[in-house]
Each structure stands twice: as C-alpha cells, then as structure tokens.
Design a protein around this motif. Structure first.
Motif, PDB file in Angstrom:
ATOM      1  N   VAL A   2       0.911  -1.329   0.028  1.00 22.83           N
ATOM      2  CA  VAL A   2       0.181  -0.137  -0.033  1.00 22.83           C
ATOM      3  C   VAL A   2       0.842   1.224   0.138  1.00 22.83           C
ATOM      4  N   PHE A   4       1.124   5.216   0.335  1.00 24.77           N
ATOM      5  CA  PHE A   4       0.479   6.410   0.722  1.00 24.77           C
ATOM      6  C   PHE A   4       1.293   7.603   1.166  1.00 24.77           C
ATOM      7  N   LYS A   5       1.034   8.874   1.455  1.00 20.48           N
ATOM      8  CA  LYS A   5       1.625  10.004   1.589  1.00 20.48           C
ATOM      9  C   LYS A   5       1.023  10.574   3.260  1.00 20.48           C
ATOM     10  N   THR A   6       1.710  10.767   3.967  1.00 18.95           N
ATOM     11  CA  THR A   6       1.023  11.463   5.114  1.00 18.95           C
ATOM     12  C   THR A   6       1.338  13.021   4.853  1.00 18.95           C
ATOM     13  N   ASP A  12      -3.438  10.518   5.981  1.00 22.36           N
ATOM     14  CA  ASP A  12      -2.993   9.799   4.845  1.00 22.36           C
ATOM     15  C   ASP A  12      -3.550   9.966   3.382  1.00 22.36           C
ATOM     16  N   PHE A  13      -2.899  10.215   2.395  1.00 23.24           N
ATOM     17  CA  PHE A  13      -3.359   9.993   1.036  1.00 23.24           C
ATOM     18  C   PHE A  13      -2.898   8.850   0.502  1.00 23.24           C
ATOM     19  N   TYR A  14      -4.021   8.089  -0.007  1.00 19.86           N
ATOM     20  CA  TYR A  14      -3.586   6.541  -0.492  1.00 19.86           C
ATOM     21  C   TYR A  14      -3.685   6.797  -1.886  1.00 19.86           C
ATOM     22  N   PHE A  15      -2.719   6.576  -2.764  1.00 19.37           N
ATOM     23  CA  PHE A  15      -2.427   6.932  -4.194  1.00 19.37           C
ATOM     24  C   PHE A  15      -3.243   5.848  -5.128  1.00 19.37           C
ATOM     25  N   PRO A  18      -7.686   7.527  -4.397  1.00 19.06           N
ATOM     26  CA  PRO A  18      -7.990   9.091  -3.826  1.00 19.06           C
ATOM     27  C   PRO A  18      -9.673   9.492  -3.548  1.00 19.06           C
ATOM     28  N   MET A  22      -9.399  12.616   2.456  1.00 19.11           N
ATOM     29  CA  MET A  22      -8.128  12.554   2.424  1.00 19.11           C
ATOM     30  C   MET A  22      -7.264  13.969   2.393  1.00 19.11           C
TER      31      MET A  22
END
Length: 109
Positions: A2, A4-6, A12-15, A18, A22
């Motif tokens: 998984v 993601f970018k915090t 957390d943004f899950y690529f 979207p 988020m």
C-alpha cells in the motif's frame, strides 16, 4: 503493498484510491507553498506553486472560474511539480502521470 503519503494535517493520502476526505484546504496550501515551480530549476528567490496558482486565479477573467484556476495545480501537492518533458518520458514508459493527476483532481480535490 500500500502506497500512501502522510500530509501536513496528519491525513494519509492513498495513491491507489484517492478520496475527498484524504485532503483538506490546509494541506493544499501547506504543500504547494513549499513546492517550487519548474521542478526547482530556478534561481532564488523561489516562485512556489501556490504563488503561481494565486496569480492564475487573479488574472482569470471569469469570476466563476477562479476556484478552478486556483486549484488547477493542487494535485502537485502529491506528485510535485514534474517537468512536462519528464511526464512525456514517463508516458513512453507506460506511466500516464497527466491522466493520474486528472483522476486525483476529479475524485479527491
């Protein structure tokens, strides 16, 4: 796996998936104000993506279009300000970054 970018807000943004919840406006402002235009390929003082977005919104002739002008590069808070030739190269390799940016703008932002 998984990916993601915090973001600055702690979200957390899950690529891969979207979603609007988020991202918040504070995240957009925070990240774009720290992202330089032209892939950081400019001299000091820097010109941020946030400054560019504000300028585009200010010169927009149609008032009802200004929110769209202001957010046109909002996805760069996640993808960075990638140079167009780099996006073209990635497309040749099979990664359509522009299509992904559109998807995030439409589905999350």
């Amino acid at each position: 796996m998984v990916f993601f970018k915090t973001l600055a807000s702690g979200r957390d943004f899950y690529f891969a998936n979207p979603q609007p919840d988020m991202i918040c406006l504070r995240d957009i402002v925070h990240h774009l104000s720290r992202e330089n235009r032209w892939s950081n390929n400019i001299e000091f003082p820097s010109f941020s993506v946030a400054q560019h977005s504000m300028l585009v919104a200010q010169i927009c002739r149609l008032p009802q279009s200004r929110p769209y002008a202001l957010l046109h590069d909002a996805v760069e808070m996640l993808t960075r300000d990638l140079a167009t030739p780099w996006k073209g190269f990635l497309l040749e390799l099979g990664a359509d970054v522009v299509a992904y940016e559109r998807r995030v703008l439409n589905e999350a932002i």
